[in-house]
Design an enzyme around this catalytic site. Structure first.
Site, PDB file in Angstrom:
ATOM      1  N   CYS A 127       0.907  -1.585  -0.216  1.00  0.00           N
ATOM      2  CA  CYS A 127      -0.283   0.109   0.312  1.00  0.00           C
ATOM      3  C   CYS A 127       0.698   0.916   0.036  1.00  0.00           C
ATOM      4  O   CYS A 127       1.570   1.296   0.932  1.00  0.00           O
ATOM      5  CB  CYS A 127      -0.662   0.062   1.311  1.00  0.00           C
ATOM      6  SG  CYS A 127      -1.875  -1.700   0.965  1.00  0.00           S
TER       7      CYS A 127
ATOM      8  N   CYS B 238       1.834   3.319   3.098  1.00  0.00           N
ATOM      9  CA  CYS B 238       1.893   2.415   4.645  1.00  0.00           C
ATOM     10  C   CYS B 238       3.877   2.395   4.602  1.00  0.00           C
ATOM     11  O   CYS B 238       4.982   1.645   4.216  1.00  0.00           O
ATOM     12  CB  CYS B 238       1.571   1.226   4.562  1.00  0.00           C
ATOM     13  SG  CYS B 238       1.692   0.343   6.383  1.00  0.00           S
TER      14      CYS B 238
ATOM     15  N   GLY C 270       2.571  -5.956   9.529  1.00  0.00           N
ATOM     16  CA  GLY C 270       1.865  -7.611   8.493  1.00  0.00           C
ATOM     17  C   GLY C 270       0.572  -7.755   8.479  1.00  0.00           C
ATOM     18  O   GLY C 270      -0.147  -6.391   8.486  1.00  0.00           O
TER      19      GLY C 270
ATOM     20  N   ASN D 200      -2.353  10.829   9.634  1.00  0.00           N
ATOM     21  CA  ASN D 200      -0.673  11.613  10.939  1.00  0.00           C
ATOM     22  C   ASN D 200      -0.340  11.823   9.774  1.00  0.00           C
ATOM     23  O   ASN D 200       0.104  11.694   8.175  1.00  0.00           O
ATOM     24  CB  ASN D 200       0.405  10.646  11.150  1.00  0.00           C
ATOM     25  CG  ASN D 200      -0.290   9.761  12.093  1.00  0.00           C
ATOM     26  OD1 ASN D 200      -0.636  10.015  12.841  1.00  0.00           O
ATOM     27  ND2 ASN D 200      -0.295   8.487  11.591  1.00  0.00           N
TER      28      ASN D 200
ATOM     29  N   CYS E 247      -1.190   4.593  13.444  1.00  0.00           N
ATOM     30  CA  CYS E 247      -1.002   3.642  12.152  1.00  0.00           C
ATOM     31  C   CYS E 247      -0.752   3.965  11.440  1.00  0.00           C
ATOM     32  O   CYS E 247      -0.488   4.894  10.608  1.00  0.00           O
ATOM     33  CB  CYS E 247      -3.305   3.833  12.260  1.00  0.00           C
ATOM     34  SG  CYS E 247      -4.131   3.294  13.370  1.00  0.00           S
TER      35      CYS E 247
END
Length: 418
Positions: A174, A177, A232, A368, A411
């Site tokens: 992604c 991330c 993960g 964030n 996250c």
């Protein structure tokens, strides 16, 4: 009484998508793109997905990798009576120790040997970062092969939550991330997944997680909630994650004695594994990281959407609810001008309502913020409207209280670097 057929979802027209009076209906549409790194891609140009780990060595077999029958058989193999297995369970799963000096009820001349054989070191703490008030700790662990993973311990009113990792890296690729930037190194073992909780409980017992004080006579504090939202994709390491879950919920001293209802398993949408999870007779909370209700955006935002589309993932999530009776969570990171448009809130609500009422809850997550980045949190009024549109359509929604931003522990921030 005959069940009411579920309405079929249908494509949303441009007229439905554009609401001129909406704060969030501005025409601006930012497209997902990796910043500061290059996504691994297939020859066809799509983000490369890794569902299987490379061929690598797993850590030595640990006590937490074994079933109870295997533990009893192992102590007998080592020339000890079966009751020693219960004593070892108590040390590890109740007292959170594998230090031979603590095992005073075991034969003194055998303690070092037993620990070396049954409790090989799994997690070595490299460093930890704490928030200023000490109610959140991010641990960086080095595994036996040098791989690095992180877990985050958080105190909330009435509960203590641990965000655990299930893989070294991630293969879901992604673009927003940090974890997925290096791809998948390997799956973590069952014991490595379990040992994160044992290590967190040990830190709590030592008073290292600051916050509210335990009143005299109250039970000892420990991790009460677990979220598989660390490094993960949990359902890509299905067998070992399931074994860890069963150890989490197994009553002490044979396991950690946790409530399955306080454990959340999150996935980007591996549909066959979601359906398999529903058959496990393990009533964990299931969370689907959706982040976009339309395939056009989600194909780029969550590359696994190439394999299983939005409606397929939502169907599987609804089937989990039907099978288990457990309300499903939809995780939705709100990203400025990318997925926070009002029409997307309306489309999400329609798709969820088309499958029934009362089965789902949406967790919008403030991303964030990074100044100047395309990956920037939605503005407050946009966030408020997005939630209001969901609630007006009958979809309960709660803005996630993110923790650990100041220590890169929120996250999507877990990158496991020294």
């Amino acid at each position: 009484m005959a069940s009411t057929p579920r309405p079929q979802s249908r494509p949303t027209s441009g007229a439905e998508q554009i609401k001129a009076t909406s704060v969030t209906s501005r025409a601006r549409q930012v497209r997902p793109a990796a910043e500061g790194w290059d996504q691994a891609r297939t020859p066809e140009g799509r983000p490369l997905l890794q569902f299987k780990q490379p061929r690598v060595t797993q850590p030595p077999k640990h006590w937490a990798d074994m079933t109870q029958d295997e533990r009893v058989a192992k102590v007998k193999e080592l020339g000890l009576p079966a009751f020693r297995a219960k004593q070892l369970n108590t040390h590890y799963f109740t007292h959170y120790t594998s230090d031979p000096a603590d095992m005073t009820d075991l034969p003194k001349e055998r303690r070092e040997e037993l620990v070396a054989e049954l409790f090989p070191p799994l997690l070595t703490e490299v460093k930890r970062l704490e928030t200023d008030n000490g109610d959140t700790i991010k641990f960086l662990w080095r595994l036996f092969d040098g791989a690095l993973v992180e877990s985050v311990l958080m105190r909330y009113p009435g509960r203590i939550t641990l965000c655990v990792s299930s893989q070294c890296g991630c293969g879901m690729n992604c673009p927003f991330c940090a974890t997925g930037q290096a791809g998948l190194t390997r799956n973590m073992s069952t014991a490595e997944i379990v040992d994160q909780v044992v290590a967190a409980n040990r830190a709590i017992a030592r008073g290292e997680l600051r916050g509210s004080k335990r009143a005299e006579g109250d039970p000892a504090e420990r991790v009460t909630n677990i979220v598989f939202m660390g490094m993960g994709e949990p359902l890509a390491n299905y067998k070992r994650v399931m074994a860890a879950l069963r150890t989490y919920v197994e009553p002490q001293p044979n396991g950690l004695g946790m409530s399955a209802r306080n454990i959340t398993v999150s996935t980007v949408g591996l549909v066959p594994a979601i359906r398999k999870l529903a058959e496990e007779d393990l009533p964990v909370t299931f969370a689907l990281s959706l982040h976009a209700p339309d395939d056009e955006l989600r194909d780029d935002l969550i590359p696994v959407n190439d394999r299983w589309k939005v409606d397929e993932a939502l169907d599987a999530a609804y089937e989990y609810y039907e099978k288990t009776g457990r309300r499903v969570s939809i995780e939705y990171a709100l990203i400025k001008d990318m997925n926070d448009h009002g029409w997307r809130a309306d489309l999400l609500a329609r798709k969820l309502n088309a499958r029934g009422r009362g089965w789902v809850h949406v967790n919008p997550i403030p991303l964030n913020p990074t100044p100047g980045s395309i990956w920037t949190a939605s503005e407050k009024d946009v966030t408020a409207e997005f939630i209001d549109r969901l609630e007006s359509a009958g979809i309960p929604a709660t803005l996630r209280d993110t923790r650990g931003e100041e220590i890169d522990g929120a996250c999507g921030q877990l990158a496991a670097t020294e």
